[in-house]
Motif scaffolding. Structure first.
Motif, PDB file in Angstrom:
ATOM      1  N   THR A 129       1.180  -0.896   0.176  1.00 17.50           N
ATOM      2  CA  THR A 129      -0.321  -0.068  -0.168  1.00 17.50           C
ATOM      3  C   THR A 129       0.953   1.520   0.410  1.00 17.50           C
ATOM      4  OG1 THR A 129      -0.025  -0.109   2.607  1.00 17.50           O
ATOM      5  CG2 THR A 129      -2.088  -1.574   1.165  1.00 17.50           C
ATOM      6  N   GLY A 130       2.264   1.076   0.456  1.00 19.58           N
ATOM      7  CA  GLY A 130       2.564   2.285   0.111  1.00 19.58           C
ATOM      8  C   GLY A 130       3.261   3.257   1.277  1.00 19.58           C
ATOM      9  N   ALA A 131       2.933   2.329   2.286  1.00 16.58           N
ATOM     10  CA  ALA A 131       2.537   2.803   3.783  1.00 16.58           C
ATOM     11  C   ALA A 131       4.228   3.276   4.042  1.00 16.58           C
ATOM     12  CB  ALA A 131       1.575   2.467   5.355  1.00 16.58           C
ATOM     13  N   VAL A 132       5.333   2.129   3.448  1.00 18.91           N
ATOM     14  CA  VAL A 132       6.510   2.055   4.589  1.00 18.91           C
ATOM     15  C   VAL A 132       7.265   2.098   2.173  1.00 18.91           C
ATOM     16  CG1 VAL A 132       6.754   1.380   6.501  1.00 18.91           C
ATOM     17  CG2 VAL A 132       6.581   0.044   4.513  1.00 18.91           C
ATOM     18  N   ASP A 133       7.948   2.999   2.489  1.00 19.19           N
ATOM     19  CA  ASP A 133       9.327   2.812   1.347  1.00 19.19           C
ATOM     20  C   ASP A 133      10.384   2.199   1.119  1.00 19.19           C
ATOM     21  OD1 ASP A 133      10.257   4.521   2.331  1.00 19.19           O
ATOM     22  OD2 ASP A 133       9.236   6.024   0.904  1.00 19.19           O
ATOM     23  N   SER A 134      10.700   1.180   2.238  1.00 17.48           N
ATOM     24  CA  SER A 134      11.872   1.171   3.015  1.00 17.48           C
ATOM     25  C   SER A 134      11.749  -0.212   1.875  1.00 17.48           C
ATOM     26  CB  SER A 134      12.362   0.823   4.208  1.00 17.48           C
ATOM     27  OG  SER A 134      12.250   1.634   4.910  1.00 17.48           O
ATOM     28  N   PRO A 135      13.266  -0.959   1.113  1.00 17.72           N
ATOM     29  CA  PRO A 135      12.983  -1.986   0.824  1.00 17.72           C
ATOM     30  C   PRO A 135      12.425  -3.433   1.362  1.00 17.72           C
ATOM     31  CG  PRO A 135      14.980  -1.404   0.174  1.00 17.72           C
ATOM     32  CD  PRO A 135      14.600  -0.316   1.878  1.00 17.72           C
ATOM     33  N   PHE A 136      12.577  -3.571   2.488  1.00 19.42           N
ATOM     34  CA  PHE A 136      12.473  -4.793   3.616  1.00 19.42           C
ATOM     35  C   PHE A 136      11.097  -3.672   4.630  1.00 19.42           C
ATOM     36  CE2 PHE A 136      16.528  -5.302   2.480  1.00 19.42           C
ATOM     37  CZ  PHE A 136      16.741  -6.399   2.365  1.00 19.42           C
ATOM     38  N   GLY A 137      10.386  -2.510   4.145  1.00 14.67           N
ATOM     39  CA  GLY A 137       9.460  -2.207   4.935  1.00 14.67           C
ATOM     40  C   GLY A 137       9.915  -1.727   6.429  1.00 14.67           C
ATOM     41  N   LEU A 138       8.822  -2.839   7.434  1.00 17.11           N
ATOM     42  CA  LEU A 138       9.329  -1.977   9.311  1.00 17.11           C
ATOM     43  C   LEU A 138      10.456  -2.556   9.262  1.00 17.11           C
ATOM     44  CD1 LEU A 138       5.547  -2.354  10.138  1.00 17.11           C
ATOM     45  CD2 LEU A 138       6.789  -0.836   9.933  1.00 17.11           C
ATOM     46  N   ARG A 139      11.264  -3.556   8.671  1.00 16.74           N
ATOM     47  CA  ARG A 139      11.891  -4.708   9.687  1.00 16.74           C
ATOM     48  C   ARG A 139      13.472  -3.507   9.071  1.00 16.74           C
ATOM     49  NH1 ARG A 139      11.508 -10.649   8.643  1.00 16.74           N
ATOM     50  NH2 ARG A 139       9.872 -11.057   7.333  1.00 16.74           N
ATOM     51  N   SER A 140      13.537  -2.690   8.441  1.00 14.13           N
ATOM     52  CA  SER A 140      14.544  -2.098   7.719  1.00 14.13           C
ATOM     53  C   SER A 140      14.155   0.044   7.744  1.00 14.13           C
ATOM     54  CB  SER A 140      14.792  -2.151   6.417  1.00 14.13           C
ATOM     55  OG  SER A 140      13.774  -2.454   5.405  1.00 14.13           O
ATOM     56  N   SER A 141      12.678  -0.441   7.786  1.00 14.94           N
ATOM     57  CA  SER A 141      12.882   0.927   8.622  1.00 14.94           C
ATOM     58  C   SER A 141      12.204   1.288   9.897  1.00 14.94           C
ATOM     59  CB  SER A 141      11.428   1.444   7.741  1.00 14.94           C
ATOM     60  OG  SER A 141      10.424   0.903   8.587  1.00 14.94           O
ATOM     61  N   VAL A 142      12.122   0.355  10.709  1.00 16.87           N
ATOM     62  CA  VAL A 142      12.234   1.184  11.920  1.00 16.87           C
ATOM     63  C   VAL A 142      13.289   0.356  13.181  1.00 16.87           C
ATOM     64  CG1 VAL A 142      10.404   0.155  14.370  1.00 16.87           C
ATOM     65  CG2 VAL A 142       9.399   0.618  12.525  1.00 16.87           C
ATOM     66  N   HIS A 143      13.681   1.264  13.494  1.00 20.07           N
ATOM     67  CA  HIS A 143      14.904   0.854  14.338  1.00 20.07           C
ATOM     68  C   HIS A 143      14.944   0.956  16.185  1.00 20.07           C
ATOM     69  CE1 HIS A 143      16.882   2.241  10.925  1.00 20.07           C
ATOM     70  NE2 HIS A 143      17.884   1.616  10.938  1.00 20.07           N
ATOM     71  N   ILE A 144      15.436   0.013  16.288  1.00 20.22           N
ATOM     72  CA  ILE A 144      15.367  -0.650  18.419  1.00 20.22           C
ATOM     73  C   ILE A 144      16.826  -0.185  19.043  1.00 20.22           C
ATOM     74  CG2 ILE A 144      14.873  -1.254  19.964  1.00 20.22           C
ATOM     75  CD1 ILE A 144      13.172  -2.959  18.682  1.00 20.22           C
ATOM     76  N   PHE A 145      17.458   0.588  19.499  1.00 20.13           N
ATOM     77  CA  PHE A 145      18.532   0.848  19.713  1.00 20.13           C
ATOM     78  C   PHE A 145      19.777   1.201  18.433  1.00 20.13           C
ATOM     79  CE2 PHE A 145      16.756  -1.181  23.479  1.00 20.13           C
ATOM     80  CZ  PHE A 145      16.270  -0.306  24.245  1.00 20.13           C
ATOM     81  N   GLY A 146      19.131   1.680  17.422  1.00 23.99           N
ATOM     82  CA  GLY A 146      19.838   1.822  16.957  1.00 23.99           C
ATOM     83  C   GLY A 146      20.281   0.557  15.380  1.00 23.99           C
ATOM     84  N   ILE A 147      19.529  -0.291  16.186  1.00 30.06           N
ATOM     85  CA  ILE A 147      19.502  -1.396  15.164  1.00 30.06           C
ATOM     86  C   ILE A 147      18.300  -1.871  14.371  1.00 30.06           C
ATOM     87  CG2 ILE A 147      20.092  -4.048  15.419  1.00 30.06           C
ATOM     88  CD1 ILE A 147      21.390  -3.557  17.932  1.00 30.06           C
ATOM     89  N   PRO A 148      17.951  -2.238  12.908  1.00 30.71           N
ATOM     90  CA  PRO A 148      17.250  -2.429  12.011  1.00 30.71           C
ATOM     91  C   PRO A 148      15.852  -3.149  12.889  1.00 30.71           C
ATOM     92  CG  PRO A 148      18.691  -2.402  10.897  1.00 30.71           C
ATOM     93  CD  PRO A 148      19.347  -2.127  12.663  1.00 30.71           C
ATOM     94  N   LEU A 149      14.792  -3.629  13.131  1.00 32.02           N
ATOM     95  CA  LEU A 149      14.375  -4.502  13.614  1.00 32.02           C
ATOM     96  C   LEU A 149      14.480  -5.424  12.928  1.00 32.02           C
ATOM     97  CD1 LEU A 149      11.495  -5.109  15.641  1.00 32.02           C
ATOM     98  CD2 LEU A 149      10.532  -3.894  13.692  1.00 32.02           C
ATOM     99  N   GLY A 150      14.558  -5.585  11.210  1.00 28.33           N
ATOM    100  CA  GLY A 150      14.683  -6.294  10.790  1.00 28.33           C
ATOM    101  C   GLY A 150      15.957  -7.624  10.878  1.00 28.33           C
TER     102      GLY A 150
END
Length: 295
Positions: free
Chosen positions: A210-231
């Motif tokens: 749906t284009g809600a996130v435009d990162s190559p791996f979606g939330l895996r690469s757009s969301v970070h926890i303590f600087g580390i990608p969620l993915g």
């Protein structure tokens, strides 16, 4: 049996084949020990045999699993190797064709492999042709995926292959040593974690479409926890789940061999292992790509 793991092994066909055989019906005039029933003459229980025939029968070696048409570990190894060989052949095709053709074959392999996975899972009898066709289609998909990600992050393809072999080898050694077992508590945790992972994967896919996130791996690469990608966290969890799925596959195959499952079900075992290895490879190469992309 490690119920709750690979759905291929939990189907009624494979599971029923590994259950205890039904109580045999004895011929007329015999009891359960093959002896004449009360009031029946001895000759009514079994045919007369000469001394030479009896001696020849006693001198023959006991029939092994192969002679009795039962599944063996060698059967599973050979058929799994055949599936992986066809998979590698399919991967080689997408690695050496033109880029546009490779992308098309990757999509065909992903969709076709998914359909054949469902067909083989719910089919009443294992079909070697369909199982090998599944392996070939998955090879097209994995080859195209590897070519795409390796072009963006050189070296991740070879690293993913080595990582998959390493996880498989370590899991097998730990299983054979008895250090890792599919206990009921571990299986329950596996089921809960797998359902949670699938829910996340569906949500992530919908957000990417749906284009809600435009990162190559979606939330895996757009969301970070303590600087580390969620993915990275999701990938480590998924690899652990795939490794434990291998443990449950090994457990089910071991029980099938011990209980004398028909030889044809070695194809089902090979199919199940191939599915789990494909899952493991995809998770490893995606994790490596996310790590490289975050550098």
């Amino acid at each position: 049996m490690a119920l709750g793991g690979n759905p291929i092994f939990n189907g009624k066909n494979f599971r029923g084949a590994t259950q205890a055989p039904p109580i045999p019906r004895y011929s007329q005039g015999q009891n359960q020990y093959g002896q004449p029933q009360y009031g029946q003459p001895a000759w009514a229980a079994q045919p007369q045999m000469s001394s030479d025939q009896l001696q020849q029968m006693y001198n023959q070696p006991s029939a092994g699993p192969v002679e009795t048409g039962r599944m063996t570990f060698d059967d599973v190894i050979v058929k799994t190797a055949a599936c992986l060989a066809v998979l590698l052949l399919g991967a080689a095709v997408t690695l050496f064709v033109a880029p546009g053709t490779a992308n098309l074959l990757m999509v065909v392999g992903a969709l076709g492999g998914f359909v054949l996975a469902l067909v083989n899972t719910f089919k009443k009898q294992p079909s070697p042709a369909l199982i090998l066709s599944y392996a070939g289609l998955e090879g097209l998909f994995l080859g195209g995926l590897t070519r795409l990600l390796d072009g963006l992050y050189p070296g991740v393809g070879l690293q993913a292959v080595i990582g998959t072999l390493a996880v498989f080898g370590v899991t097998l050694v730990l299983f054979k040593s008895g250090k890792v077992r599919a206990t009921p508590k571990a299986v329950r945790f596996f089921m809960i974690a797998t359902v949670g992972y699938l829910v996340f994967a569906v949500i992530n896919m919908l957000m990417m479409w749906t284009g809600a996130v435009d990162s190559p791996f979606g939330l895996r690469s757009s969301v970070h926890i303590f600087g580390i990608p969620l993915g990275v966290f999701i990938g480590i969890l998924a690899i652990g789940l795939a490794a434990f799925s291998l443990v449950m596959d090994f457990t089910t195959i071991e029980q099938g061999v011990r209980q004398g499952a028909p030889q044809k079900y070695s194809w089902t075992a090979a199919f199940g292992l191939t599915v789990t290895l494909v899952w493991l490879y995809v998770e490893i190469i995606r994790l490596l790509a996310i790590l490289r992309g975050d550098d």
